[in-house]
Design an enzyme around this catalytic site. Structure first.
Site, PDB file in Angstrom:
ATOM      1  N   SER A  54      16.326  31.327 -16.638  1.00  0.00           N
ATOM      2  CA  SER A  54      17.508  30.508 -16.867  1.00  0.00           C
ATOM      3  C   SER A  54      17.119  29.026 -16.843  1.00  0.00           C
ATOM      4  O   SER A  54      16.193  28.638 -17.551  1.00  0.00           O
ATOM      5  CB  SER A  54      18.548  30.842 -15.793  1.00  0.00           C
ATOM      6  OG  SER A  54      19.820  30.433 -16.188  1.00  0.00           O
ATOM      7  N   ASP A  69      21.935  40.178 -21.934  1.00  0.00           N
ATOM      8  CA  ASP A  69      22.141  38.766 -21.582  1.00  0.00           C
ATOM      9  C   ASP A  69      22.839  38.057 -22.741  1.00  0.00           C
ATOM     10  O   ASP A  69      22.249  37.851 -23.789  1.00  0.00           O
ATOM     11  CB  ASP A  69      20.778  38.114 -21.293  1.00  0.00           C
ATOM     12  CG  ASP A  69      20.906  36.671 -20.823  1.00  0.00           C
ATOM     13  OD1 ASP A  69      22.013  36.106 -20.892  1.00  0.00           O
ATOM     14  OD2 ASP A  69      19.880  36.104 -20.394  1.00  0.00           O
ATOM     15  N   HIS A  78      22.658  38.472 -17.740  1.00  0.00           N
ATOM     16  CA  HIS A  78      21.734  37.358 -17.506  1.00  0.00           C
ATOM     17  C   HIS A  78      21.065  37.452 -16.133  1.00  0.00           C
ATOM     18  O   HIS A  78      19.904  37.096 -15.972  1.00  0.00           O
ATOM     19  CB  HIS A  78      22.509  36.049 -17.645  1.00  0.00           C
ATOM     20  CG  HIS A  78      21.683  34.830 -17.411  1.00  0.00           C
ATOM     21  ND1 HIS A  78      20.557  34.542 -18.153  1.00  0.00           N
ATOM     22  CD2 HIS A  78      21.795  33.831 -16.497  1.00  0.00           C
ATOM     23  CE1 HIS A  78      20.027  33.416 -17.706  1.00  0.00           C
ATOM     24  NE2 HIS A  78      20.751  32.975 -16.712  1.00  0.00           N
TER      25      HIS A  78
END
Lengths: 372, 199
Positions: free
Chosen positions: A148, A314, A347
Site C-alpha cells: 500500500s 484488491d 487490499h
C-alpha cells in the site's frame, strides 16, 4: 499514546528540503529493528509501513500491546526470517509514533505543531529515511519492501536511491494515486474536519480530540481494505447479539458493530492530524508526473531486482495498477518478476495470513539472498 | 532436461538477453542462466509455475503472451523462446509478430500434426489424435491452431520470416530440415524447432 519517550529515535541534523519548499533539520525519526545486522552488512531489509502502520513491524507493539502489523510475514522463522535478516522500519514523518509529525512540539511556541506541520510527501518520507540507513552505515540494503503506502515508498526509494538496494518488493500499490483513491481519502479527511473537536487541528492542547471524525474516517477506509465477497462471507446479514431487527439506529448488523469497533480502537492509537497529513502525502504521490509522464524513467538507473505482488480481490490498488509498474520496469529493461495472488481478503491481504503471498516473499528473498 | 530444451539451449549464444514465453517451471531459464550466462525473463500464465520460478530466483512475470507481450519494448531481447504453445493461442500470427518485435530472433517449437502416427490415427480410427505431445481430448485440449512442420515452413515464407535453423526431433533423434527433405521430415518428426528472424 504513552510510552512514546521510550521508542528508539535518531535526530536528523542534516537539512532536508521538503517538496513543499520548506527545509527542516534536527528532526526526530523513530524506528525499530528486528534481528541482527551481520558483519558484511548485507542482510538488511527496510520495511515501509502503510497509512496507519508504525515502526513496530512484528512482536508485541509496546504502544498498543497487540501484535505488530506484519507479524505474519516478519519474525524469527517467519517468511522474512529475522534469524537471518536485519529488518528496519521507521515511523514515517507525519506519523504519530515518535517521528517528526503534527504532534512534535514547536521549540518556539512550546505547543504541538498541529496544522503548522508542513504538508509532506512520499518523497519526503523516503528522503528522511535514507538517513536511518546511513546511521546504520549500510551501503546497500538487501531489500526494501512494503504494501500500500509502503509500496509507494518502495518505488520512490528505488527512484531516489537506485544503488542503495539489491531487491525491491512493492506490494498492492500504485505509481500514481487514482481519482478514486483521492476521493476516498478526502472522505476520511472531511469526516475528521467535520468533527467540532478537530478545531482546525488545534485539539491537541485540549482534552478533547476529534475521535468521532477519526473513527468515521477509519470505518470508511476499513471498508475499502476488504472485498465484497470477504465481507459477505464473514458477516452477511448476521445480526449483532439479537434475534430480530430493533427498528432503531443501533448496530443491528454484525458488520455495523464490527466497523464501530474498528473505529473506536483506532482512535486510541492514531492521531487525527497525522491521518490528514499522511493521506495527503498519498494523494500527492504521482511518480509518473515526477518523471515527466514516463514512469520508466524512474527506474532507469536502478539495477535492483524487483518483485511486484498484487491481489485478485484488491479493488483499492487493483492488479491493473500494479501491472503498470511492471510494464514501466520492463520498458526500462529492469529485472522484474510479478505475481497476482488469489485472495478474497481484499487490499488487506498483504497484512493477513495468505499462505501463497507469504510463500512468494519467502521464496523470493531466500533464492536471491543466495545468488545476489 | 528434455532433449527439446537441449536443442534450444544450443541455439542460444552466451551472454545474451532471452525472453522465455510460457517458461513453465523455469527449467530452461535456469539452465540458460547457469550454462550460458543468459540474462533471462519469463512470462508464464500459471500462478503455480510462477511461484516455482520465483523460488529458483528467476524473474518471471505472471501473464498471457497474447495480452502481455506488448509490455516489452521493441528489440529488448536477443532471443524469444516459444515452446510448444503457439498452437494454443487465439491469434498465433499476432503472437509471432509480437515475438519478432520484442526480440531479434525467436525460437519456436511446435508439435507436428503431420507426424505419420497422427495421420494414421485420424485416417484409421477417425478420431482426433491423442499422444505424448497432444495428451488432451478434442473437448478439453488447449490447442486451437494445430499445424504441421510444412505449414510452418509455408507460413514463414508467406510472412517474410527467415528460417535460420529448422530442426526435427523424433524421440531422441535430431536432424536438420531443408526444402529437399521437408515432406519426409514432416511425416517422421514429432516436433519441429525453428530459429527465425524477420527479413
Amino acid at each position: 499514546m504513552n510510552n512514546l519517550d521510550k521508542v528508539k529515535k535518531i535526530v536528523i541534523e542534516k537539512p532536508l528540503k521538503l517538496d513543499c519548499g520548506k527545509t527542516i533539520s534536527n528532526f526526530p525519526l523513530a524506528y525499530e529493528t528486528y534481528g541482527k545486522l551481520n558483519e558484511k552488512k548485507d542482510n538488511a531489509i527496510l520495511a515501509f509501513h502503510a497509512l496507519t502502520g508504525d515502526q513496530f513491524v512484528t512482536g508485541i507493539n509496546p504502544i498498543t500491546n497487540k501484535n505488530g502489523w506484519w507479524s505474519y510475514l516478519v519474525g524469527p522463522d517467519k517468511p522474512v526470517d529475522t534469524n537471518k535478516f536485519f529488518v528496519i522500519c521507521a515511523n514515517v514523518i507525519g506519523g504519530c509514533i515518535g517521528s517528526y509529525g503534527p504532534n512534535t512540539i514547536d521549540p518556539i511556541t512550546k505547543k504541538k505543531l498541529a496544522t503548522n506541520f508542513p504538508v509532506i510527501t512520499i518523497n519526503d518520507m523516503v528522503n528522511a529515511q535514507i538517513n536511518l540507513i546511513d546511521f546504520f552505515k549500510i551501503d546497500k540494503l538487501f531489500s526494501v519492501m512494503g504494501g500500500s503506502m509502503g509500496g509507494m515508498q518502495v518505488l520512490q526509494f528505488v527512484a531516489n536511491f537506485p544503488n542503495r538496494t539489491k531487491t525491491a518488493i512493492p506490494i498492492a500499490c500504485t505509481a500514481s494515486h487514482s481519482a478514486q483513491n483521492i476521493a476516498l481519502n478526502e472522505l476520511g479527511r472531511q469526516a475528521i474536519m467535520a468533527d467540532v473537536n478537530w478545531n482546525k487541528g488545534d485539539y491537541l492542547n485540549s482534552e478533547c480530540s476529534p475521535d468521532k471524525g477519526l473513527s468515521v474516517a477509519r470505518m470508511a477506509a476499513h471498508i475499502t481494505y476488504l472485498s465484497k465477497k470477504g465481507l459477505q462471507e464473514k458477516f452477511g446479514r448476521k445480526l449483532q447479539e439479537r434475534d430480530d431487527l430493533k427498528f432503531s439506529f443501533d448496530a443491528d448488523f454484525q458488520i455495523e458493530s464490527y466497523l464501530r469497533h474498528q473505529g473506536s480502537v483506532f482512535v486510541d492509537r492514531f492521531d487525527a492530524n497525522s491521518y490528514l497529513y499522511i493521506t495527503r502525502a498519498m494523494d500527492y504521490f504521482d511518480l509518473v508526473k515526477q518523471y515527466n509522464g514516463n514512469l520508466s524513467n524512474a527506474f532507469k538507473e536502478s539495477k535492483a531486482k524487483f518483485f511486484i505482488i498484487s491481489f485478485t480481490s484488491d479493488w483499492l490498488y487493483p492488479t491493473s495498477e500494479n501491472k503498470e509498474i511492471v510494464i514501466a520496469l520492463n520498458a526500462a529493461g529492469a529485472n522484474v518478476g510479478f505475481i497476482e495472488i488469489n485472495s478474497d481478503k481484499g487490499h488487506d491481504s498483504f497484512l493477513l495470513d495468505v499462505p501463497e503471498f507469504l510463500k512468494s516473499i519467502k521464496n523470493f528473498l531466500d533464492a536471491n539472498y543466495k545468488i545476489l | 532436461m528434455k532433449k527439446e530444451f537441449q536443442i534450444i539451449s544450443d541455439l542460444i549464444k552466451n551472454d545474451t538477453r532471452v525472453l522465455d514465453v510460457g517458461c513453465g517451471d523455469g527449467i530452461l531459464m535456469k539452465h540458460l542462466k547457469e550454462n550460458k550466462n543468459v540474462d533471462s525473463r519469463g512470462l508464464e500464465i500459471s500462478k503455480e509455475n510462477v511461484q516455482i520460478c520465483i523460488s529458483k530466483g528467476l524473474s518471471v512475470i505472471e501473464g498471457d503472451a497474447e495480452s502481455d507481450l506488448k509490455q516489452f519494448p521493441d528489440l529488448s531481447f536477443e532471443y524469444a523462446i516459444l515452446g510448444q504453445t503457439l498452437q494454443a493461442f487465439y491469434n498465433p500470427e499476432k503472437v509471432i509478430d509480437d515475438l519478432l518485435r520484442v526480440s531479434k530472433k525467436a525460437i519456436i517449437t511446435i508439435p507436428n500434426f503431420g507426424y505419420w502416427k497422427i495421420r494414421i490415427h485420424l485416417l484409421l480410427k477417425g478420431t482426433m489424435p491423442v499422444n505424448k505431445h497432444l495428451p488432451n481430448e478434442w473437448y478439453n485440449t488447449p490447442n486451437l491452431h494445430m499445424c504441421t512442420i510444412k505449414d510452418f515452413f509455408n507460413f514463414c515464407s508467406k510472412k517474410n520470416i527467415n528460417l535460420f535453423r529448422s530442426i526435427a526431433l523424433h524421440e531422441e533423434n535430431v536432424s536438420e530440415i531443408n526444402n529437399k527433405n521437408l515432406s519426409f521430415k514432416n511425416l517422421f518428426s514429432e516436433l519441429g524447432i525453428f530459429l527465425v528472424e524477420k527479413k
